[in-house]
Design a protein around this motif. Structure first.
Motif, short mmCIF file in Angstrom:
data_model
loop_
_atom_site.label_atom_id
_atom_site.label_comp_id
_atom_site.label_asym_id
_atom_site.label_seq_id
_atom_site.Cartn_x
_atom_site.Cartn_y
_atom_site.Cartn_z
N MET A 1 0.84 -1.19 0.00
CA MET A 1 0.00 0.00 0.00
C MET A 1 0.88 1.24 0.00
O MET A 1 1.79 1.36 0.82
CB MET A 1 -0.93 0.01 1.21
N THR A 2 0.61 2.17 -0.90
CA THR A 2 1.40 3.39 -0.99
C THR A 2 1.01 4.36 0.13
O THR A 2 -0.05 4.24 0.73
CB THR A 2 1.18 4.08 -2.34
N SER A 3 1.89 5.32 0.36
CA SER A 3 1.62 6.31 1.40
C SER A 3 0.40 7.16 1.05
O SER A 3 -0.38 7.55 1.93
CB SER A 3 2.84 7.21 1.61
N ASP A 4 0.22 7.43 -0.26
CA ASP A 4 -0.94 8.22 -0.70
C ASP A 4 -2.24 7.48 -0.39
O ASP A 4 -3.22 8.08 0.07
CB ASP A 4 -0.86 8.51 -2.19
N THR A 5 -2.24 6.17 -0.65
CA THR A 5 -3.43 5.36 -0.37
C THR A 5 -3.70 5.31 1.13
O THR A 5 -4.84 5.39 1.58
CB THR A 5 -3.26 3.93 -0.91
N PHE A 6 -2.64 5.17 1.89
CA PHE A 6 -2.77 5.13 3.35
C PHE A 6 -3.40 6.42 3.87
O PHE A 6 -4.33 6.38 4.68
CB PHE A 6 -1.39 4.93 3.98
N LEU A 8 -5.19 8.55 2.14
CA LEU A 8 -6.55 8.65 1.61
C LEU A 8 -7.53 7.86 2.46
O LEU A 8 -8.59 8.37 2.85
CB LEU A 8 -6.58 8.15 0.16
N VAL A 9 -7.18 6.60 2.75
CA VAL A 9 -8.06 5.76 3.56
C VAL A 9 -8.25 6.35 4.94
O VAL A 9 -9.37 6.43 5.45
CB VAL A 9 -7.48 4.32 3.66
N THR A 10 -7.16 6.78 5.54
CA THR A 10 -7.22 7.35 6.89
C THR A 10 -8.11 8.59 6.93
O THR A 10 -8.95 8.74 7.83
CB THR A 10 -5.81 7.72 7.38
N THR A 11 -7.95 9.45 5.94
CA THR A 11 -8.71 10.71 5.92
C THR A 11 -10.19 10.49 5.65
O THR A 11 -11.05 10.99 6.39
CB THR A 11 -8.13 11.66 4.85
N ILE A 12 -10.49 9.76 4.59
CA ILE A 12 -11.89 9.63 4.19
C ILE A 12 -12.68 8.82 5.21
O ILE A 12 -13.85 9.13 5.50
CB ILE A 12 -12.00 9.00 2.78
N PHE A 133 -18.47 1.50 3.78
CA PHE A 133 -17.28 0.68 3.95
C PHE A 133 -16.94 -0.09 2.67
O PHE A 133 -15.77 -0.20 2.29
CB PHE A 133 -17.47 -0.29 5.12
N LEU A 134 -17.96 -0.62 2.01
CA LEU A 134 -17.72 -1.30 0.74
C LEU A 134 -17.14 -0.34 -0.29
O LEU A 134 -16.25 -0.71 -1.07
CB LEU A 134 -19.01 -1.92 0.21
N ALA A 135 -17.64 0.89 -0.28
CA ALA A 135 -17.15 1.89 -1.23
C ALA A 135 -15.67 2.18 -0.99
O ALA A 135 -14.88 2.26 -1.93
CB ALA A 135 -17.97 3.18 -1.11
N ILE A 136 -15.28 2.32 0.27
CA ILE A 136 -13.88 2.58 0.59
C ILE A 136 -13.00 1.44 0.09
O ILE A 136 -11.98 1.64 -0.57
CB ILE A 136 -13.68 2.78 2.10
N THR A 198 -14.28 13.97 -5.41
CA THR A 198 -13.01 13.82 -6.11
C THR A 198 -12.63 12.35 -6.28
O THR A 198 -12.22 11.92 -7.37
CB THR A 198 -11.88 14.54 -5.34
N LEU A 199 -12.80 11.57 -5.21
CA LEU A 199 -12.48 10.15 -5.28
C LEU A 199 -13.40 9.42 -6.24
O LEU A 199 -12.95 8.59 -7.05
CB LEU A 199 -12.59 9.53 -3.88
N GLY A 200 -14.69 9.74 -6.18
CA GLY A 200 -15.65 9.08 -7.08
C GLY A 200 -15.37 9.38 -8.54
O GLY A 200 -15.41 8.50 -9.40
N ILE A 201 -15.05 10.63 -8.85
CA ILE A 201 -14.74 11.02 -10.23
C ILE A 201 -13.46 10.35 -10.70
O ILE A 201 -13.35 9.89 -11.85
CB ILE A 201 -14.61 12.56 -10.33
N LYS A 202 -12.47 10.28 -9.81
CA LYS A 202 -11.20 9.64 -10.16
C LYS A 202 -11.39 8.19 -10.57
O LYS A 202 -10.83 7.73 -11.56
CB LYS A 202 -10.24 9.72 -8.96
#
Length: 207
Positions: A1-6, A8-12, A133-136, A198-202
């Protein structure tokens, strides 16, 4: 897992957790209505339900990725649409007028079992919690994600829940804390809305 993903998950997941919903209202209500022990048992019920969600997310997403890629992708895009919808809803929401400031209510105590079950069922039976949770999971994981990646996502969310819900009980004992929180609730909703959209559009654009 990349730091960006980490990050992202933590924040959202944290912003989603602190954004007022059924769990928050229940924990807050029991914090104001009953003693600290009963309120913490309500938190324990919520946290236990979140762990149940994490269990089937880790196991279920792994099965979908390996056996039914088409269904997994459909779920992934549905999750993206759901995140965008949540984001738009958060952005257009008006500033809440609700306040919970006031003296502790003089209600009779409830049993430890009832306090726990209230929290457990409130989260477990909430379809929005399941979808969130499923979406994340479907947004940050893919066919190349390892079991450890899935466990890390689950652990992040679990740790946040363990710290956040008891924290709610302790901080909402005073009027000053309640007042400050509900002053920034509007900002939290907007920040969460921007991140979700932003995440959904990405994901939708395949970026």
């Amino acid at each position: 897992m990349t730091s960006d993903t980490f990050i992202l998950v933590t924040t959202i997941s944290f912003l989603g957790m602190i954004s007022p919903g059924p769990d928050f209202i229940l924990v807050l209500k029991n914090s104001l209505s009953y003693n600290r022990k009963m309120a913490l048992l309500t938190c324990l019920g919520v946290i236990t339900a979140i762990l149940v969600h994490m269990s089937y997310c880790v196991a279920g997403i792994a099965v979908l990725i390996t056996t039914t890629p088409l269904l997994y992708n459909a779920l992934r895009y549905a999750g993206a649409a759901y995140l965008i919808w949540l984001g738009i809803k958060a952005l257009i929401a008006s500033k809440p007028n609700t306040t919970y400031i006031g003296k502790q209510q003089n209600k009779p105590s409830i049993s430890a079992k009832s306090a726990f079950i209230q929290g457990f069922l409130c989260n477990l039976l909430n379809p929005k919690a399941t979808l969130f949770f499923l979406a994340i999971f479907t947004q940050v994981l893919n066919a190349k994600s390892s079991t450890m990646d899935k466990l890390i996502v689950a652990i992040i969310i679990g740790i946040e829940a363990v710290f956040w819900w008891p924290f709610v009980v302790f901080i909402f004992q005073t009027q000053s804390v309640q007042w400050r929180y509900f002053r920034i609730q509007f900002i939290i909703d907007k920040l969460l809305g921007i991140i979700l959209i932003t995440l959904g559009i990405k994901v939708t654009l395949g970026v």
